[in-house]
Design an enzyme around this catalytic site. Structure first.
Site, PDB file in Angstrom:
ATOM      1  N   GLN A   1      43.539  48.193  34.696  1.00  0.00           N
ATOM      2  CA  GLN A   1      43.744  46.841  34.274  1.00  0.00           C
ATOM      3  C   GLN A   1      43.265  46.366  32.423  1.00  0.00           C
ATOM      4  OE1 GLN A   1      48.375  45.772  35.368  1.00  0.00           O
ATOM      5  NE2 GLN A   1      47.410  43.961  35.409  1.00  0.00           N
TER       6      GLN A   1
ATOM      7  N   LYS B   1      51.077  32.982  41.005  1.00  0.00           N
ATOM      8  CA  LYS B   1      52.408  33.595  39.286  1.00  0.00           C
ATOM      9  C   LYS B   1      53.934  32.417  39.971  1.00  0.00           C
ATOM     10  CE  LYS B   1      50.507  37.625  37.643  1.00  0.00           C
ATOM     11  NZ  LYS B   1      50.612  38.761  38.122  1.00  0.00           N
TER      12      LYS B   1
ATOM     13  N   LYS C   1      43.522  32.120  35.595  1.00  0.00           N
ATOM     14  CA  LYS C   1      43.253  33.407  34.800  1.00  0.00           C
ATOM     15  C   LYS C   1      44.173  33.679  33.467  1.00  0.00           C
ATOM     16  CE  LYS C   1      44.187  38.060  35.312  1.00  0.00           C
ATOM     17  NZ  LYS C   1      45.172  39.303  36.770  1.00  0.00           N
TER      18      LYS C   1
ATOM     19  N   ASP D   1      47.583  40.071  44.435  1.00  0.00           N
ATOM     20  CA  ASP D   1      48.550  39.791  42.924  1.00  0.00           C
ATOM     21  C   ASP D   1      49.736  40.517  43.304  1.00  0.00           C
ATOM     22  OD1 ASP D   1      50.319  38.919  41.055  1.00  0.00           O
ATOM     23  OD2 ASP D   1      48.951  40.730  39.641  1.00  0.00           O
TER      24      ASP D   1
ATOM     25  N   SER E   1      51.439  38.479  31.479  1.00  0.00           N
ATOM     26  CA  SER E   1      51.019  39.497  30.138  1.00  0.00           C
ATOM     27  C   SER E   1      51.537  39.509  29.098  1.00  0.00           C
ATOM     28  CB  SER E   1      50.741  40.752  30.221  1.00  0.00           C
ATOM     29  OG  SER E   1      52.187  41.298  31.193  1.00  0.00           O
TER      30      SER E   1
ATOM     31  N   GLU F   1      47.039  41.412  26.311  1.00  0.00           N
ATOM     32  CA  GLU F   1      46.856  40.343  26.445  1.00  0.00           C
ATOM     33  C   GLU F   1      45.376  39.000  25.770  1.00  0.00           C
ATOM     34  OE1 GLU F   1      45.811  39.341  30.888  1.00  0.00           O
ATOM     35  OE2 GLU F   1      47.830  40.135  31.043  1.00  0.00           O
TER      36      GLU F   1
ATOM     37  N   ASP G   1      41.023  43.598  37.527  1.00  0.00           N
ATOM     38  CA  ASP G   1      41.762  43.736  38.303  1.00  0.00           C
ATOM     39  C   ASP G   1      42.232  45.398  38.252  1.00  0.00           C
ATOM     40  OD1 ASP G   1      45.005  43.620  38.599  1.00  0.00           O
ATOM     41  OD2 ASP G   1      45.408  42.631  37.586  1.00  0.00           O
TER      42      ASP G   1
HETATM   43  P1  PGA Z   1      51.856  41.894  34.197  1.00  0.00           P
HETATM   44  O1  PGA Z   1      49.136  41.515  34.796  1.00  0.00           O
HETATM   45  O2  PGA Z   1      51.767  40.241  34.175  1.00  0.00           O
HETATM   46  O3  PGA Z   1      51.659  41.756  33.270  1.00  0.00           O
HETATM   47  O4  PGA Z   1      51.887  41.713  35.897  1.00  0.00           O
HETATM   48  C1  PGA Z   1      48.792  40.192  34.666  1.00  0.00           C
HETATM   49  C2  PGA Z   1      48.181  40.555  36.110  1.00  0.00           C
HETATM   50  O5  PGA Z   1      48.400  41.635  36.866  1.00  0.00           O
HETATM   51  O6  PGA Z   1      47.377  39.714  36.300  1.00  0.00           O
HETATM   52 ZN    ZN Z   2      47.212  41.824  38.928  1.00  0.00          ZN
END
Ligand code: PGA
Ligand code: ZN
Length: 421
Positions: free
Chosen positions: A162, A332, A383, A307, A362, A204, A241
């Site tokens: 990703q 997060k 990040k 994550d 994202s 992103e 990631d």
């Molecule tokens: P997401 O990706 O915000 O789409 O979940 C960011 C990440 O996986 O770190």
């Molecule tokens: Zn992630």
């Protein structure tokens, strides 16, 4: 000045994918207010706080008018009169509004925007920046980890992996680190342009991965680092990631049309970590594949980050630490829904010798909360995606301002594997 809440307002605003999201403003006396906007993931973990979306035909069902209505009819009366200085108390009230810990009734997006708004209101009422509400005297600025190419769910699964990121190693100040990464971003763009027509950007802001696979992407990244005059693995490391939940099903990891069992898949990743200067690697295994996570931690010299595997859940952090499934915790706030919940995951990480990465999503906006949380919580890494596009640069630029306000602080040390007990 009184710091008690006098008004709470919700509204529907827009994120970087052109999708609606929840904004909350929390006001104290004399019109002083704080604003929070919920971000949104694309590769979400199944254990994350649930977003409340309207469904139906409008905006593909992604509207948040019901969430906004709940801010105004449910959250507002619950929070009126409460002291913004008491973040834990406010977040406990938000917790109490939903019997489901996954927040499926009022929405993780509703709660996240409200909790962030309360943090910023507490700062505004004191006339201080939000990082200072969390920590009077930070001693370091989190080291950035920045996307150069985006793949996976952020680029129509053009690559399985990703996120191809760089992680400045030798820079000692945020401004220098960002300038180095910008050089790498430009260099990689030139290398990709020389290979043929380019096809835009990923979610992103990273380059669209016009590559044949993971190793090709890494070759381009290393070449870009060198072209920028930097030494791979010395000045500039690589962070990946993998977001492996995105391409795992029935216990098999499917990459390039080939299925891999857990052991074989992890060994492939470990070979990549040996061949390239990969300093950190996130979610190498599926969110339910604890065996895969343990194999990665046992076999890699690379820092293994959780994550989707941890979803900013303090208990999952403690369990994963005990089972040696991660070295590092991605935090997060919208995975858990509140600032207090995010702080609990940070504490759980620190108590267990794990490093901390504070991350955006994202789907982002101009909201700069991540820069304040990462600094205030003393995170090792921050990040927020690439070094392009305003929803990303809003955070990087805020970190530059924070560093300046603090008189110029060193970047956090480069993370290392968790020490063996
Ligand atoms: P997401 O990706 O915000 O789409 O979940 C960011 C990440 O996986 O770190
Ligand atoms: Zn992630």
């Amino acid at each position: 000045m009184s710091s008690n809440i006098t008004a709470v307002r919700g509204r529907e605003v827009w994120d970087s994918r052109g999708l609606p999201t929840v904004e909350v403003e929390i006001e104290t006396k004399n019109g002083t207010f704080g604003r929070g906007i919920a971000p949104a993931g694309a590769s979400t973990g199944s254990r994350e706080a649930v977003e409340l979306r309207d469904g139906g035909t409008r905006l593909g069902g992604r509207g948040v008018s019901r969430a906004v209505e709940l801010v105004n009819t449910l959250v507002a009366p619950a929070l009126l009169g409460h002291d913004t200085a008491d973040q834990a108390g406010i977040d406990a009230i938000l917790d109490g509004l939903d019997a489901d810990p996954a927040r499926s009734n009022i929405g993780g997006n509703t709660v996240t925007a409200a909790s962030l708004a309360a943090l910023h209101a507490a700062a505004a009422v004191r006339g201080i920046p939000s990082w200072q509400v969390l920590n009077e005297a930070p001693t370091q600025i989190p080291r950035p980890q920045i996307q150069i190419m985006g793949g996976g769910a952020h680029a129509a699964h053009r690559t399985a992996v990703q996120d191809f990121m760089v992680y400045p190693l030798s820079a000692t100040r945020i401004a220098d680190a960002l300038a180095q990464v910008a050089e790498v971003y430009l260099s990689v763009g030139e290398i990709m342009a020389a290979r043929g027509p380019r096809h835009g950007v990923a979610d992103e802001g990273g380059h669209w991965p016009d590559v044949s696979g993971t190793e090709d992407a890494l070759d381009v990244l290393v070449a870009g680092i060198e072209r920028a005059g930097l030494r791979p693995g010395v000045d500039m490391g690589i962070s990946l990631d993998i977001a492996a939940s995105q391409f795992q099903s029935n216990g098999l990891y499917r990459v390039g049309g080939v299925d891999h069992g857990t052991a074989e898949w992890i060994e492939k990743l470990l070979a990549i970590c040996r061949a390239y200067p990969v300093i950190t690697m996130e979610d190498p295994a599926d969110e339910d594949d604890s065996h895969g996570m343990r194999l990665a931690v046992a076999g890699a010299a690379t820092v293994i980050v959780g994550d989707d595997y941890l979803v900013t859940n303090a208990q999952r952090v403690r369990d994963a630490a005990a089972a040696r499934e991660v070295d590092s915790v991605l935090v997060k706030v919208n995975q858990v829904g509140t600032v207090t919940g995010g702080a609990a995951a940070v504490v759980a990480a620190r108590e267990n010798g794990l490093s901390v990465i504070v991350s955006a999503r994202s789907g982002e906006t101009e909201d700069t909360s991540v820069a304040h949380l990462a600094t205030g919580w003393g995170a090792d890494i921050v990040k927020v995606g690439s070094i392009t596009r305003s929803e990303r640069t809003a955070k990087w630029n805020e970190l530059i301002r924070i560093d300046e306000a603090l008189g110029g602080l060193p970047l956090a040390p480069v993370v290392t594997r968790r020490a063996q007990p």
